[in-house]
Design a protein around this motif. Structure first.
Motif, PDB file in Angstrom:
ATOM      1  N   ASP A   1      -1.821  -2.121  -3.950  1.00 15.85           N
ATOM      2  CA  ASP A   1      -3.186  -2.609  -3.807  1.00 15.85           C
ATOM      3  C   ASP A   1      -4.149  -1.478  -3.448  1.00 15.85           C
ATOM      4  O   ASP A   1      -5.311  -1.494  -3.851  1.00 15.85           O
ATOM      5  CB  ASP A   1      -3.245  -3.695  -2.726  1.00 15.85           C
ATOM      6  CG  ASP A   1      -2.450  -4.926  -3.134  1.00 15.85           C
ATOM      7  OD1 ASP A   1      -3.006  -5.755  -3.871  1.00 15.85           O
ATOM      8  OD2 ASP A   1      -1.280  -5.032  -2.725  1.00 15.85           O
ATOM      9  N   VAL A   2      -3.660  -0.503  -2.684  1.00 17.89           N
ATOM     10  CA  VAL A   2      -4.510   0.599  -2.216  1.00 17.89           C
ATOM     11  C   VAL A   2      -3.624   1.827  -2.012  1.00 17.89           C
ATOM     12  O   VAL A   2      -2.435   1.699  -1.668  1.00 17.89           O
ATOM     13  CB  VAL A   2      -5.220   0.249  -0.887  1.00 17.89           C
ATOM     14  CG1 VAL A   2      -5.890   1.476  -0.279  1.00 17.89           C
ATOM     15  CG2 VAL A   2      -6.271  -0.811  -1.082  1.00 17.89           C
ATOM     16  N   ILE A   3      -4.226   3.019  -2.199  1.00 20.99           N
ATOM     17  CA  ILE A   3      -3.558   4.284  -1.846  1.00 20.99           C
ATOM     18  C   ILE A   3      -4.363   4.928  -0.723  1.00 20.99           C
ATOM     19  O   ILE A   3      -5.584   5.072  -0.818  1.00 20.99           O
ATOM     20  CB  ILE A   3      -3.506   5.244  -3.048  1.00 20.99           C
ATOM     21  CG1 ILE A   3      -2.768   4.630  -4.221  1.00 20.99           C
ATOM     22  CG2 ILE A   3      -2.842   6.562  -2.635  1.00 20.99           C
ATOM     23  CD1 ILE A   3      -2.812   5.486  -5.480  1.00 20.99           C
TER      24      ILE A   3
ATOM     25  N   VAL B   1       0.840  -1.191   0.000  1.00 19.75           N
ATOM     26  CA  VAL B   1       0.000   0.000   0.000  1.00 19.75           C
ATOM     27  C   VAL B   1       0.876   1.241   0.000  1.00 19.75           C
ATOM     28  O   VAL B   1       2.032   1.213   0.427  1.00 19.75           O
ATOM     29  CB  VAL B   1      -0.949   0.029   1.222  1.00 19.75           C
ATOM     30  CG1 VAL B   1      -1.892  -1.150   1.193  1.00 19.75           C
ATOM     31  CG2 VAL B   1      -0.175   0.077   2.525  1.00 19.75           C
ATOM     32  N   LEU B   2       0.268   2.345  -0.490  1.00 21.50           N
ATOM     33  CA  LEU B   2       0.959   3.633  -0.551  1.00 21.50           C
ATOM     34  C   LEU B   2       0.203   4.618   0.325  1.00 21.50           C
ATOM     35  O   LEU B   2      -1.008   4.770   0.210  1.00 21.50           O
ATOM     36  CB  LEU B   2       0.995   4.144  -1.997  1.00 21.50           C
ATOM     37  CG  LEU B   2       1.636   5.529  -2.205  1.00 21.50           C
ATOM     38  CD1 LEU B   2       3.122   5.497  -1.868  1.00 21.50           C
ATOM     39  CD2 LEU B   2       1.429   5.988  -3.653  1.00 21.50           C
ATOM     40  N   VAL B   3       0.946   5.288   1.236  1.00 23.05           N
ATOM     41  CA  VAL B   3       0.359   6.309   2.096  1.00 23.05           C
ATOM     42  C   VAL B   3       0.918   7.667   1.677  1.00 23.05           C
ATOM     43  O   VAL B   3       2.138   7.831   1.585  1.00 23.05           O
ATOM     44  CB  VAL B   3       0.653   6.045   3.586  1.00 23.05           C
ATOM     45  CG1 VAL B   3      -0.017   7.099   4.456  1.00 23.05           C
ATOM     46  CG2 VAL B   3       0.189   4.653   3.984  1.00 23.05           C
ATOM     47  N   VAL B   4       0.014   8.630   1.425  1.00 20.43           N
ATOM     48  CA  VAL B   4       0.415   9.965   0.973  1.00 20.43           C
ATOM     49  C   VAL B   4      -0.018  10.974   2.025  1.00 20.43           C
ATOM     50  O   VAL B   4      -1.210  11.105   2.311  1.00 20.43           O
ATOM     51  CB  VAL B   4      -0.244  10.306  -0.384  1.00 20.43           C
ATOM     52  CG1 VAL B   4       0.316  11.624  -0.931  1.00 20.43           C
ATOM     53  CG2 VAL B   4      -0.062   9.177  -1.375  1.00 20.43           C
TER      54      VAL B   4
ATOM     55  N   ILE C   1      -7.537   1.480  -9.192  1.00 18.79           N
ATOM     56  CA  ILE C   1      -6.893   1.276  -7.895  1.00 18.79           C
ATOM     57  C   ILE C   1      -7.711   1.950  -6.798  1.00 18.79           C
ATOM     58  O   ILE C   1      -8.109   3.109  -6.918  1.00 18.79           O
ATOM     59  CB  ILE C   1      -5.440   1.806  -7.900  1.00 18.79           C
ATOM     60  CG1 ILE C   1      -4.779   1.491  -6.537  1.00 18.79           C
ATOM     61  CG2 ILE C   1      -5.389   3.292  -8.207  1.00 18.79           C
ATOM     62  CD1 ILE C   1      -3.291   1.786  -6.517  1.00 18.79           C
ATOM     63  N   PRO C   2      -8.027   1.255  -5.718  1.00 16.91           N
ATOM     64  CA  PRO C   2      -8.784   1.889  -4.628  1.00 16.91           C
ATOM     65  C   PRO C   2      -7.977   3.020  -3.992  1.00 16.91           C
ATOM     66  O   PRO C   2      -6.789   2.858  -3.690  1.00 16.91           O
ATOM     67  CB  PRO C   2      -9.011   0.739  -3.641  1.00 16.91           C
ATOM     68  CG  PRO C   2      -8.861  -0.507  -4.448  1.00 16.91           C
ATOM     69  CD  PRO C   2      -7.822  -0.197  -5.483  1.00 16.91           C
TER      70      PRO C   2
ATOM     71  N   ASN D   1     -12.677   5.921  -3.137  1.00 11.71           N
ATOM     72  CA  ASN D   1     -13.507   4.727  -2.929  1.00 11.71           C
ATOM     73  C   ASN D   1     -14.063   4.644  -1.518  1.00 11.71           C
ATOM     74  O   ASN D   1     -15.072   3.983  -1.291  1.00 11.71           O
ATOM     75  CB  ASN D   1     -12.702   3.460  -3.220  1.00 11.71           C
ATOM     76  CG  ASN D   1     -12.270   3.384  -4.671  1.00 11.71           C
ATOM     77  OD1 ASN D   1     -11.236   3.915  -5.045  1.00 11.71           O
ATOM     78  ND2 ASN D   1     -13.069   2.735  -5.509  1.00 11.71           N
ATOM     79  N   ALA D   2     -13.390   5.292  -0.572  1.00 10.73           N
ATOM     80  CA  ALA D   2     -13.858   5.264   0.816  1.00 10.73           C
ATOM     81  C   ALA D   2     -13.249   6.454   1.542  1.00 10.73           C
ATOM     82  O   ALA D   2     -12.426   7.193   0.997  1.00 10.73           O
ATOM     83  CB  ALA D   2     -13.489   3.947   1.506  1.00 10.73           C
TER      84      ALA D   2
END
Length: 850
Positions: free
Chosen positions: A634-636, A589-592, A665-666, A688-689
């Motif tokens: 898988d997710v950002i 996962v990527l955290v920004v 990509i979510p 997405n959320a």
């Protein structure tokens, strides 16, 4: 626009409104008076005309009877000469005929004698019964004519006299109303038998029949129908495009059901110029009001200037308030993310000493309390600005009640309070509404109950009332045996920033906003709230809220019993450790986020799932990684508020990249700014959320399980919680840095702290260099720079430099260049000294980081 000009316009517009209202009211009143007067006048004229025409009818009948009397004593062969003499004496008659009861013509003289077939006319036959009567108009060689029949005395014969069809029209033509108004007559079937328009009489015009085929004759046809029905009254219609007024009544002397009336064109009314006169008066008044406005504006200018200044100040205060709340939202919720997030993490460690666990619980509870206060202030601000939205979603009521009970059972602490939950087992299983706001309403009421109740009982009772197949009323009662409310204070309960009975409540924390917010939320859902209280004995709140009904399923006795007995409840400090986390070591996962501490908290929580976590500090870096397509994430997790490019812009640009990977990509929104939006807004922008800060581990868990876990890769085992290894003890302190506080920020993990310090040492000097030149033109850019310094100092607990940076930032945002210049140089020197001290410390402890 100048104050004086605005004053002039205000006076003119006010006077214009008054004048327009007065003139309009005058016109309406005068028109109504004129209408009544016209109708009355025409009714009088109609009565006079009826008297005249009735007299004329009686006179003709009398002459017909005299002629018949002359024939009474004469021999039949003398009738012709007698009638010839009478013809000369009565030139209005076009013909005279004696007809027997069998229809035989006995004698006939004149140009238009009556035909023998005339005895078939219902009115002519009345003469055989001894009644003198008129027929309606009939066609003849001389045009339309009337026939008048009278009985011959002592005989079975009748005398029939012929009158011209325009006879009554000519007699009535002397009556003129206004310019062209006139009198008309109509027979019992609606045919015109007298009118100044000869063609209408000769053609036997019948507007009743014409209206049956042409809607343009509806109005005159309706009036004609009333005349035929022997009514007396008035009516309005138009002919030839001219509006007309008719006053009508039955003809008194007519036994045939004839009617008559007056028709007058309204534009010819003698009152027609009154409207124009009032309009002229209004125009003169407007001109005078303009002159008066210029004179009066000189005297009213001063108060208008004061009003304008006050308005400008109020608007400025409103802008400052909104700006302050927006900034404080981010500034206060960001450290709360650290407090709540890290304590959540640390409380999962069962190996910590009991006193440490207890301290963590207190810190976590304080963080939650502070978060509640911040949310209250932000909520009431959004309500005042009209930006609070009610977002309707489908939700499970069991989950709603479980969350409410779970939160409030913790508030029991060690108080001698019995918490009773009573939920109707027939309560619907699924509803539609704003679940978060419903939860907020009941949490606010229960929070108050626990605050103001030292011992006794608190009850939470819920039921429902079905309104229709798609709507119910959610009925709830929150009652307690607490301190109660004085009767005079009840009306203050829902006021903002107000705590009633402050002397009794001086030890109770809160903003005084909870009930005000609750009342506004209930109103926005078309609901009601009421309160009953007895001072010293307790309080009861009753709430009714409309919610959408999805189906007929109900909770049922077993589920309700589980909620009543708190079987869903686990204390917060234990619930996280019992959370079942799947092993997601295959996921990346990527955290920004522009705030490194937030990156550390988020990555620390995500690594609990054994995921690979990459972090970047801005949106552009995230875009570049997704564009490159390697590594595949898988997710950002995307922060909302970031400099240069915020999370919404970055998400939009990612979605616009030409690849299915970028489009699908979510992307999960992270935000600490509660003023800016809501979940619905983020979903519209391509997310997405939605995940709010401070990060809730249960919400994070549901998002991870929904958006990260792949069923085909899922490993069915739980990630075990383990206590972190003891951190290495650093050598020495850093002047200006609270090392204990800094280490606490990262959960005691020294390797993370060292990474942050290295980043600080490597990057801060370049930022400080950009602060040397500050002018009016670049003051806003300076505010952004010093904001970054403030944030990065916060990540290493450099409290003094952090505090001074905050002061400079506030001065820069306020446009105080003089204040900035007075403190800027010394700040840069001290900040550079801090950088040097960090570099020295890192050099000494460089071997500590694994």
């Amino acid at each position: 626009m100048s104050i004086r000009l605005r004053a002039i316009l205000l006076i003119i517009l006010t006077n214009l409104f008054i004048i327009m209202f007065s003139v309009s009211a005058g016109i309406i009143f005068i028109r109504e008076s004129i209408r009544r007067s016209q109708e009355t006048d025409l009714a009088v004229v109609a009565d006079i005309a009826d008297h005249f025409i009735s007299s004329e009818i009686e006179n003709i009948k009398l002459r017909a009877a005299i002629i018949a009397h002359h024939l009474e004593d004469a021999e039949e062969d003398e009738w012709g000469s007698i009638l010839s003499i009478q013809e000369g004496l009565n030139p209005e008659f076009l013909g005279m005929t004696v007809i027997s009861s069998s229809g035989q013509l006995m004698t006939s003289v004149g140009e238009v004698p009556s035909p023998s077939s005339i005895i078939d006319n219902i009115h002519i036959r009345k003469a055989f019964s001894g009644i003198t009567a008129f027929s309606s108009t009939h066609p003849s060689d001389a045009g339309m004519v009337f026939y008048l029949a009278t009985p011959l005395p002592n005989s079975d014969n009748i005398l029939v006299l012929t009158l011209p069809g325009m006879y009554f029209s000519e007699r009535l033509s002397t009556f003129v109303i206004w310019d062209t108004g006139h009198i008309f007559m109509m027979d019992e079937n609606g045919h015109i038998i007298a009118n100044i328009r000869e063609g209408w009489v000769q053609n036997r015009i019948n507007f009743i029949r014409m209206a049956e085929n042409d809607e343009s004759f509806y109005a005159i046809g309706a009036v004609s129908s009333r005349v035929v029905n022997q009514e007396t009254g008035t009516g309005y219609f138009s002919t030839d495009g001219v509006p007309r007024l008719a006053s009508f009544r039955p003809v008194t002397a007519s036994e045939n059901g004839w009617g008559m009336g007056i028709i007058a064109p309204l534009p010819e009314s003698p009152f027609r110029d009154l409207d124009r006169g009032l309009l002229v008066v209004g125009i003169v008044a407007v001109v005078l009001s303009i002159i008066a406005a210029f004179i009066a504006s000189t005297f009213v200018k001063k108060p208008f200037v004061e009003i304008a200044n006050l308005k400008e100040a109020a608007e400025a205060n409103s802008r400052y308030k909104s700006s302050f709340l927006a900034n404080m939202s981010h500034e206060m919720r960001t450290p709360l993310n650290v407090v709540v997030g890290l304590t959540d993490l640390r409380m999962e460690d069962d190996g910590l000493p009991g006193e440490v666990q207890e301290d963590l619980k207190k810190i976590n509870a304080a963080g939650e309390l502070l978060l509640g206060i911040v949310n209250d202030v932000l909520d009431i601000s959004k309500i005042e600005a009209g930006k609070l939205e009610i977002i309707s979603v489908n939700y499970q009521t069991a989950s709603l009640f479980n969350d409410i009970i779970s939160l409030n059972i913790i508030r029991l602490e060690s108080k001698p309070i019995k918490f009773i939950v009573e939920i109707d087992e027939n309560f619907p299983e699924e509803l539609q509404g704003d679940e978060l706001r419903v939860k907020q309403i009941f949490n606010n009421l229960l929070s108050n109950a626990f605050k103001y109740t030292r011992e006794g009982t608190i009850k939470f009772i819920v039921s429902s009332t079905k309104l229709s197949d798609s709507e119910i009323l959610m009925n709830a009662t929150v009652s307690d045996t607490g301190i109660g409310i004085r009767e005079e204070d009840i009306k203050k309960l829902f006021s903002e920033y107000n705590q009633v009975d402050t002397e009794a409540n001086r030890e109770i924390e809160g903003t005084g906003l909870g009930l005000a917010i609750t009342k506004r939320l209930i109103d926005s859902m078309e609901g009601e709230i009421s309160v009953e209280s007895e001072y010293g004995k307790g309080t009861s709140f009753r709430v009714c809220i409309k919610q959408g009904l999805k189906n007929d399923k109900v909770l049922g006795p077993q589920l309700v019993e589980n909620l009543r007995s708190f079987r869903y409840i686990d204390h917060k400090q234990n619930s996280s450790s019992k959370l079942v986390r799947p092993d997601l070591s295959y996921a990346r996962v990527l955290v920004v986020d522009d705030f490194p501490t937030n990156l550390d908290v988020a990555s620390g929580l995500l690594r609990k799932y054994k995921m690979q976590v990459d972090c970047v500090l801005n949106g552009q870096a995230a875009i570049n990684l997704i564009k490159a397509g390697e590594p595949v994430y898988d997710v950002i997790f995307m922060d909302h508020m970031m400099p240069e490019m915020d999370g919404i812009q970055a998400t939009k640009l990612i979605r616009e990249l030409d690849s299915d990977y970028a489009k699908k990509i979510p992307i999960i929104s992270l935000t600490a700014n509660a003023l800016v939006g809501n979940e619905e807004m983020f979903l519209r922008e391509g997310f997405n959320a939605f995940l709010s800060k401070p990060i809730n581990i249960f919400r994070l868990d549901s998002i991870v399980k929904k958006w990260v876990r792949k069923k085909e890769n899922h490993i069915e085992r739980v990630v075990e919680n383990s206590a972190p290894a003891d951190p290495a003890i650093p050598s020495g302190e850093i002047p200006g840095v609270d090392m204990d506080a800094a280490l606490d920020l990262y959960g005691g993990e020294m390797d993370i702290l060292i990474s942050v310090l290295e980043s600080f040492a490597a990057n801060t000097q370049g930022v400080l260099t950009r602060m040397h030149s500050v002018t009016t033109e670049n003051l806003s850019d300076y505010a952004v720079i010093v904001h970054g310094i403030k944030s990065v100092c916060g990540t290493i607990a450099a409290k003094e430099i952090n505090k001074r940076a905050l002061k400079l930032e506030m001065m820069a945002k306020a446009g105080d260049l003089e204040g900035v210049l007075a403190e800027n140089d010394s700040f840069i020197i001290d900040a550079e000294t801090l950088v040097n001290e960090v570099q020295k410390w890192l050099k000494t402890n460089s071997g500590m980081q694994p």
